[in-house]
Design a protein around this motif. Structure first.
Motif, mmCIF file in Angstrom:
data_model
loop_
_atom_site.group_PDB
_atom_site.id
_atom_site.type_symbol
_atom_site.label_atom_id
_atom_site.label_comp_id
_atom_site.label_asym_id
_atom_site.label_seq_id
_atom_site.Cartn_x
_atom_site.Cartn_y
_atom_site.Cartn_z
ATOM 1 N N GLN A 95 0.728 -1.394 -0.168
ATOM 2 C CA GLN A 95 -0.004 0.159 0.181
ATOM 3 C C GLN A 95 1.082 1.165 0.225
ATOM 4 O O GLN A 95 0.307 2.295 -0.725
ATOM 5 C CB GLN A 95 -0.722 0.075 1.304
ATOM 6 C CG GLN A 95 -1.845 0.545 1.312
ATOM 7 C CD GLN A 95 -3.010 1.203 2.892
ATOM 8 O OE1 GLN A 95 -3.029 0.287 3.272
ATOM 9 N NE2 GLN A 95 -3.880 1.845 2.236
ATOM 10 N N ILE A 96 1.545 1.401 0.763
ATOM 11 C CA ILE A 96 2.533 2.413 0.912
ATOM 12 C C ILE A 96 3.729 3.090 -0.226
ATOM 13 O O ILE A 96 3.709 3.666 -0.915
ATOM 14 C CB ILE A 96 4.216 1.974 1.548
ATOM 15 C CG1 ILE A 96 2.757 2.833 3.288
ATOM 16 C CG2 ILE A 96 5.098 3.434 1.343
ATOM 17 C CD1 ILE A 96 4.424 1.726 4.794
ATOM 18 N N ILE A 97 4.128 1.518 -1.787
ATOM 19 C CA ILE A 97 4.950 1.575 -2.174
ATOM 20 C C ILE A 97 3.643 2.149 -3.979
ATOM 21 O O ILE A 97 3.804 3.313 -4.788
ATOM 22 C CB ILE A 97 4.838 0.593 -3.033
ATOM 23 C CG1 ILE A 97 6.214 -0.304 -1.530
ATOM 24 C CG2 ILE A 97 5.243 0.275 -4.033
ATOM 25 C CD1 ILE A 97 7.553 0.773 -1.855
ATOM 26 N N ALA A 150 1.711 5.975 -7.343
ATOM 27 C CA ALA A 150 0.738 7.493 -7.326
ATOM 28 C C ALA A 150 0.692 8.863 -7.296
ATOM 29 O O ALA A 150 0.352 9.121 -8.579
ATOM 30 C CB ALA A 150 -0.623 6.962 -6.937
ATOM 31 N N MET A 151 1.411 8.644 -6.819
ATOM 32 C CA MET A 151 1.916 10.870 -6.491
ATOM 33 C C MET A 151 2.710 11.606 -7.819
ATOM 34 O O MET A 151 2.232 12.449 -8.572
ATOM 35 C CB MET A 151 3.383 10.501 -5.709
ATOM 36 C CG MET A 151 3.028 12.730 -5.221
ATOM 37 S SD MET A 151 3.991 12.537 -3.949
ATOM 38 C CE MET A 151 4.138 14.340 -3.546
ATOM 39 N N GLY A 152 3.453 9.940 -8.417
ATOM 40 C CA GLY A 152 3.570 10.901 -9.821
ATOM 41 C C GLY A 152 5.324 11.365 -9.683
ATOM 42 O O GLY A 152 6.173 10.797 -10.378
ATOM 43 N N ALA A 153 6.022 11.969 -9.024
ATOM 44 C CA ALA A 153 6.933 13.628 -8.364
ATOM 45 C C ALA A 153 7.777 11.910 -7.649
ATOM 46 O O ALA A 153 8.508 12.857 -7.674
ATOM 47 C CB ALA A 153 6.149 14.519 -8.154
ATOM 48 N N TRP A 166 11.310 0.188 -7.640
ATOM 49 C CA TRP A 166 10.139 -0.263 -8.838
ATOM 50 C C TRP A 166 10.874 -2.170 -8.800
ATOM 51 O O TRP A 166 9.875 -2.659 -8.970
ATOM 52 C CB TRP A 166 10.738 0.288 -9.795
ATOM 53 C CG TRP A 166 12.268 0.092 -10.813
ATOM 54 C CD1 TRP A 166 13.552 0.532 -10.144
ATOM 55 C CD2 TRP A 166 13.198 -0.741 -10.867
ATOM 56 N NE1 TRP A 166 15.020 0.219 -10.981
ATOM 57 C CE2 TRP A 166 14.828 -0.901 -11.184
ATOM 58 C CE3 TRP A 166 12.997 -2.175 -11.692
ATOM 59 C CZ2 TRP A 166 15.590 -2.031 -12.147
ATOM 60 C CZ3 TRP A 166 12.905 -3.052 -12.992
ATOM 61 C CH2 TRP A 166 14.761 -3.105 -12.702
ATOM 62 N N GLN A 167 12.584 -2.242 -8.014
ATOM 63 C CA GLN A 167 12.486 -3.409 -8.168
ATOM 64 C C GLN A 167 11.177 -4.439 -7.293
ATOM 65 O O GLN A 167 10.987 -5.491 -7.743
ATOM 66 C CB GLN A 167 13.444 -4.174 -7.965
ATOM 67 C CG GLN A 167 15.036 -3.434 -8.926
ATOM 68 C CD GLN A 167 16.387 -3.430 -8.545
ATOM 69 O OE1 GLN A 167 16.652 -3.247 -7.447
ATOM 70 N NE2 GLN A 167 17.242 -3.974 -9.354
ATOM 71 N N SER A 213 6.464 -8.009 -6.386
ATOM 72 C CA SER A 213 4.727 -7.923 -5.736
ATOM 73 C C SER A 213 3.518 -8.188 -7.100
ATOM 74 O O SER A 213 3.425 -8.453 -6.585
ATOM 75 C CB SER A 213 5.090 -6.886 -5.190
ATOM 76 O OG SER A 213 4.960 -5.905 -5.572
ATOM 77 N N GLU A 214 4.110 -8.153 -7.702
ATOM 78 C CA GLU A 214 3.595 -8.150 -9.023
ATOM 79 C C GLU A 214 3.792 -8.903 -9.734
ATOM 80 O O GLU A 214 2.775 -8.931 -11.236
ATOM 81 C CB GLU A 214 3.088 -6.647 -9.858
ATOM 82 C CG GLU A 214 2.640 -5.393 -8.864
ATOM 83 C CD GLU A 214 1.033 -5.514 -8.491
ATOM 84 O OE1 GLU A 214 0.864 -6.291 -8.988
ATOM 85 O OE2 GLU A 214 1.171 -4.871 -7.175
#
Length: 348
Positions: free
Chosen positions: A96-98, A103-106, A157-158, A163-164
């Motif tokens: 959830q944190i990741i 989602a913030m993008g910046a 990102w790794q 996780s996905e």
């Protein structure tokens, strides 16, 4: 064309370079001290080169609001370098944190992830002689990818990718405090749900050998009464993984090489001694690798990504397994290790 209306001078920004989150919803953000100058750097202790702000929030948007409320400058997350997580956070909480940060993008997804055995704030805010503005030692530790014997660094990102992806259990290196900073000797492995599992140090070395993360390890073996230290160990790994009805079968071949760097005084290394050293180092590597697989089977995890490799090679067989079941399959491993002594000199 739009001008620079959204740009602020550096002294008006609070640039977040590190952030920590514990299980009690406390968010600690670390900022460089913008008042530091070339003239004051020599006299300013490391403890004053950075400062931290801690807020309590149940979500990432609320944390942003709370920290901005407590700060007199514009808070910027575009330079985030390290995210430290409480090792007791479960897989869903970390995910959830990741996802919120993505989602913030910046925020670039290249910052390093670390897990801490205690409150992350204590590690983030402790001073170290390795800290010199504008560099932050928790980040530069992992930026130096060729410095450490085992390359256990994990970028955001790794972790998200692992996780996905079905058939692999994501991991985060555990940063243990030391008198001068920190050290990484273990990893924390996350199952699809529930609490993560701490891999022992010896099994972590085996994990590194199985995944091609060994850069210049050192192993000491005994030939009769004499100890031999073999260093600068590197490796090449070849993996073949296949799915069966209830397991993933793996054949791993590790070709390792290194140098005899310490020998008993006045002892000439003969070909017979070198052959024995090669055999014992290979056996030591194989033992650690098998120990890592055994630990993974006990915890029902797959940090190596063996099931993922098998699923990519055999997608029809993989379609019979659910996302969670694929990374929990028992691992049947056949591990072959060869070792070759390199180098020149009297010790050979």
């Amino acid at each position: 064309m739009t001008g620079c209306w959204d740009q602020r001078p550096i002294e008006q920004q609070a640039v977040v370079i590190a952030m920590g989150i514990n299980r009690h919803h406390q968010w600690t953000l670390v900022f460089p001290n913008v008042a530091v100058s070339i003239g004051s750097l020599a006299s300013l202790p490391p403890s004053q080169q950075f400062y931290a702000e801690t807020v309590t929030a149940t979500s990432w948007p609320q944390a942003i609001q709370e920290v901005q409320t407590a700060t007199d400058r514009n808070v910027s997350f575009g330079e985030l370098q390290v995210l430290a997580l409480d090792r007791r956070l479960v897989a869903n909480q970390v995910a959830q944190i990741i996802d919120s940060l993505n989602a913030m993008g910046a925020i670039p997804a290249t910052f390093w992830l670390i897990a801490t055995p205690n409150n992350p704030a204590s590690l983030l805010t402790r001073s170290s002689p390795q800290t010199i503005v504008p560099y932050y030692y928790l980040s530069t530790y992992f930026d130096c990818t060729a410095c450490h014997a085992l390359n256990l660094g994990q970028r955001e990102w790794q972790w998200w990718d692992q996780s996905e992806t079905p058939g692999v259990s994501p991991f985060i290196p555990v940063a243990s405090p030391t008198p001068g900073g920190m050290a990484v000797r273990q990893v924390l492995v996350y199952p699809p749900t529930g609490s993560p599992d701490l891999m022992p140090a010896k099994a972590t070395t085996g994990f590194a050998f199985l995944t091609g993360r060994v850069l210049h390890d050192v192993i000491t073996v005994n030939v009769g009464p004499h100890p031999f230290a073999v260093g600068k160990i590197t490796e090449t790994v070849h993996t073949d993984a296949r799915l069966s009805a209830n397991a993933v079968t793996v054949r791993v071949t590790i070709h390792a090489r290194g140098m005899i760097m310490s020998t008993p005084p006045h002892l000439i290394v003969t070909h017979a001694i070198e052959t024995t050293v090669n055999r014992q180092v290979a056996q030591a590597i194989q033992s650690m690798a098998l120990g890592a697989v055994q630990w993974a089977n006990q915890t029902r995890t797959d940090p190596f990504g063996f099931a993922k490799t098998a699923a990519w090679a055999h997608p029809i067989a993989a379609s019979h397994f659910s996302f969670a079941a694929l990374s929990r399959l028992p691992i049947h491993a056949d591990i072959t290790v060869t070792f070759q002594t390199l180098g020149e000199g009297v010790s050979r």
